[in-house]
Each structure stands twice: as structure tokens, then as C-alpha cells.
Design a protein around this motif. Structure first.
Motif, mmCIF file in Angstrom:
data_model
loop_
_atom_site.group_PDB
_atom_site.id
_atom_site.type_symbol
_atom_site.label_atom_id
_atom_site.label_comp_id
_atom_site.label_asym_id
_atom_site.label_seq_id
_atom_site.Cartn_x
_atom_site.Cartn_y
_atom_site.Cartn_z
ATOM 1 N N VAL A 1 0.803 -1.201 -0.055
ATOM 2 C CA VAL A 1 -0.090 0.091 0.039
ATOM 3 C C VAL A 1 0.902 1.145 -0.062
ATOM 4 O O VAL A 1 1.723 1.428 0.905
ATOM 5 C CB VAL A 1 -1.000 0.044 1.134
ATOM 6 N N ARG A 2 0.756 1.983 -1.166
ATOM 7 C CA ARG A 2 1.715 3.326 -1.115
ATOM 8 C C ARG A 2 0.908 4.285 -0.359
ATOM 9 O O ARG A 2 1.770 5.528 0.101
ATOM 10 C CB ARG A 2 1.647 3.806 -2.524
ATOM 11 N N GLU A 3 -0.462 4.479 -0.373
ATOM 12 C CA GLU A 3 -1.123 5.646 0.134
ATOM 13 C C GLU A 3 -2.435 5.094 0.407
ATOM 14 O O GLU A 3 -3.123 4.590 -0.353
ATOM 15 C CB GLU A 3 -1.010 6.672 -0.861
ATOM 16 N N GLN A 4 -3.170 5.614 1.500
ATOM 17 C CA GLN A 4 -4.525 5.467 1.892
ATOM 18 C C GLN A 4 -5.000 6.612 2.888
ATOM 19 O O GLN A 4 -4.617 7.181 3.856
ATOM 20 C CB GLN A 4 -4.596 4.061 2.560
ATOM 21 N N HIS A 5 -6.098 7.271 2.418
ATOM 22 C CA HIS A 5 -6.544 8.535 3.119
ATOM 23 C C HIS A 5 -7.871 8.657 2.416
ATOM 24 O O HIS A 5 -8.648 8.070 1.486
ATOM 25 C CB HIS A 5 -5.753 9.763 2.431
ATOM 26 N N GLN B 1 -11.174 11.223 1.538
ATOM 27 C CA GLN B 1 -11.165 12.476 0.663
ATOM 28 C C GLN B 1 -12.822 12.858 0.609
ATOM 29 O O GLN B 1 -13.565 11.897 0.190
ATOM 30 C CB GLN B 1 -10.561 12.048 -0.821
ATOM 31 N N ARG C 1 -7.222 4.414 -1.781
ATOM 32 C CA ARG C 1 -6.195 3.631 -1.422
ATOM 33 C C ARG C 1 -5.254 3.452 -2.937
ATOM 34 O O ARG C 1 -5.846 2.704 -3.936
ATOM 35 C CB ARG C 1 -6.579 2.173 -1.201
ATOM 36 N N GLU C 2 -4.075 3.515 -2.917
ATOM 37 C CA GLU C 2 -3.128 3.404 -4.006
ATOM 38 C C GLU C 2 -2.021 2.304 -3.589
ATOM 39 O O GLU C 2 -1.462 2.517 -2.503
ATOM 40 C CB GLU C 2 -2.430 4.659 -4.355
ATOM 41 N N SER C 3 -2.086 1.237 -4.435
ATOM 42 C CA SER C 3 -1.399 0.310 -4.223
ATOM 43 C C SER C 3 -0.651 -0.264 -5.363
ATOM 44 O O SER C 3 -0.934 -0.166 -6.390
ATOM 45 C CB SER C 3 -2.141 -1.102 -3.234
ATOM 46 N N TYR D 1 -0.329 -1.531 -10.816
ATOM 47 C CA TYR D 1 -0.647 -0.424 -10.072
ATOM 48 C C TYR D 1 -1.997 -0.254 -9.956
ATOM 49 O O TYR D 1 -2.837 -0.210 -10.918
ATOM 50 C CB TYR D 1 -0.042 0.884 -10.621
ATOM 51 N N ARG E 1 -5.709 1.893 -8.147
ATOM 52 C CA ARG E 1 -6.243 2.767 -7.518
ATOM 53 C C ARG E 1 -7.746 2.592 -7.367
ATOM 54 O O ARG E 1 -8.731 2.204 -7.965
ATOM 55 C CB ARG E 1 -6.157 4.113 -8.178
ATOM 56 N N ARG F 1 -3.319 -3.853 5.438
ATOM 57 C CA ARG F 1 -2.525 -3.331 4.475
ATOM 58 C C ARG F 1 -1.556 -4.388 3.968
ATOM 59 O O ARG F 1 -0.534 -4.151 3.178
ATOM 60 C CB ARG F 1 -1.716 -2.287 5.107
#
Length: 202
Positions: free
Chosen positions: A49-53, A55, A79-81, A93, A95, A113
Motif C-alpha cells: 500500500v503506497r497511500e491510503q486516505h 477524501q 487507496r493506492e497500492s 498499480y 487505485r 495493508r
């Protein structure tokens, strides 16, 4: 070998227009992508997992909000993974846009994650239905210069409602994004024929 495309940016390309059979199989699959990737590659894949936030939904492209049937002034989880092989080669990749309304059976699984979403859904025995929205070319994000990669966008429905909007972009090193030659030349042939017709009418 260069990627052959009909246009500089192709949002939608039919599955049948891709030349590589493994790429077509991956794009056409409407089941768990993780298991399909592992079957094609004959190797396990893990998630990073590169980013999770969270929005605001109003910040999303309108078509995503419509596809997920989002009410006004709600929030979503982004979630970007990436999926990787045992030797840490990027496979895809991803999203994901996940609805946060009460009752989404996927939402409690997001804290994990270390497990790909598809495998987590299977482990939780959550009934689901996948609806493919588009297939085509996207930029492979792990390349400094533009590099076309095969991609698929789909919805996952649970309890009769769309709960997850997911775009997966696949490594062109593993799943070539080249199109069939006939697809690439057809537009040029039509253009040439049109030019000849105009000249004949002069």
C-alpha cells in the motif's frame, strides 16, 4: 518494441484489440484479479500500500461519483497500492475508491495493508459481483517517460450496491500492451482512402 496505439491517449480499447493472449485474459477476467495474476505468472503476489486516505467525494471525477452512486457531501477512502512478485517486481498499480457509508462489508477489511483486496474478500466470504467499465491504455507510473500499459476499470458490487471503484494498470514488462497490427493500421488506411477520394473529386 514500441507500443502501437491508434491515438496518443486511449481511454477505451476493446479487449480483443490487444495482441497478447495473457493480456486479453487479464482484461476480460471478471473474477478476483489476484488469483488470475498468480495463475498466469505461476507465482504468488503480495500487496504494498503506497497511500491510503479519506477524501471528499466532490473532489473525484464526476463519472466515479455517478458510478458509485455517491450522495452529496460524503467521503470516500482512496487507496493506492501495487502488487509485486516475490522478487519485488511490480505487477500492477491499483487505485481503489471505496465508499464509507455504513454497511459496506469491504470497509472493515481496509485496515489490513498486507492482504490484496481480492484475497481479503474471498477470505471473508463476501458475496460480490464485478462490473467491467472500461479497458484500454494508461501510463505505467513506474516509468520516468510515458509508457503505455494495459488497464482495466471496474466496479465491485456487494449487497446489490456499488461499493468499490477500482482501476488496475498492469506492468507492460509482464503483460504487453501492444495492439493487433490490423487495429493500428486501420485508422491510417481509412485516412488514406479518404484523402484519395478527396483528390479524385478535385
Amino acid at each position: 518494441m514500441s507500443i502501437r496505439t491508434r491515438r496518443p491517449s486511449a481511454d477505451t480499447i476493446s479487449v480483443t484489440e490487444f495482441a497478447d493472449p495473457s493480456t486479453r485474459t487479464l482484461l476480460a477476467g471478471d473474477g478476483t484479479t489476484t488469483l488470475l495474476l498468480e495463475a498466469i505468472l505461476r507465482a504468488p503476489v503480495t500487496v504494498r500500500v503506497r497511500e491510503q486516505h479519506l477524501q471528499d467525494a466532490e473532489e473525484l471525477p464526476p463519472e466515479i461519483g455517478r458510478a458509485l452512486q455517491l450522495p452529496p457531501q460524503c467521503r470516500v477512502l482512496v487507496r493506492e497500492s501495487m502488487l509485486i512478485t516475490p522478487d519485488e517486481q511490480p505487477v500492477s498499480y491499483n487505485r481503489a475508491i471505496i465508499t464509507t457509508e455504513p454497511g459496506n462489508p469491504l470497509y472493515p477489511l481496509i485496515d489490513d495493508r498486507h492482504t490484496p483486496l481480492g484475497r481479503a474478500l474471498l477470505a471473508a466470504a463476501i458475496e460480490q459481483h464485478r462490473q467491467i467499465l472500461t479497458t484500454g491504455h494508461r501510463h505505467w507510473p513506474f516509468s520516468a517517460e510515458f509508457r503505455a500499459a494495459a488497464a482495466k476499470t471496474y466496479l465491485i458490487h456487494m449487497d446489490g450496491r456499488p461499493r468499490l471503484h477500482l482501476t488496475e494498470t498492469y506492468s507492460p514488462d509482464l503483460f504487453p500492451a501492444d495492439l493487433e497490427p490490423a487495429v493500428c493500421t486501420s485508422a491510417g488506411a481509412i485516412g488514406a482512402a479518404s484523402n484519395h477520394t478527396q483528390e479524385d473529386n478535385l
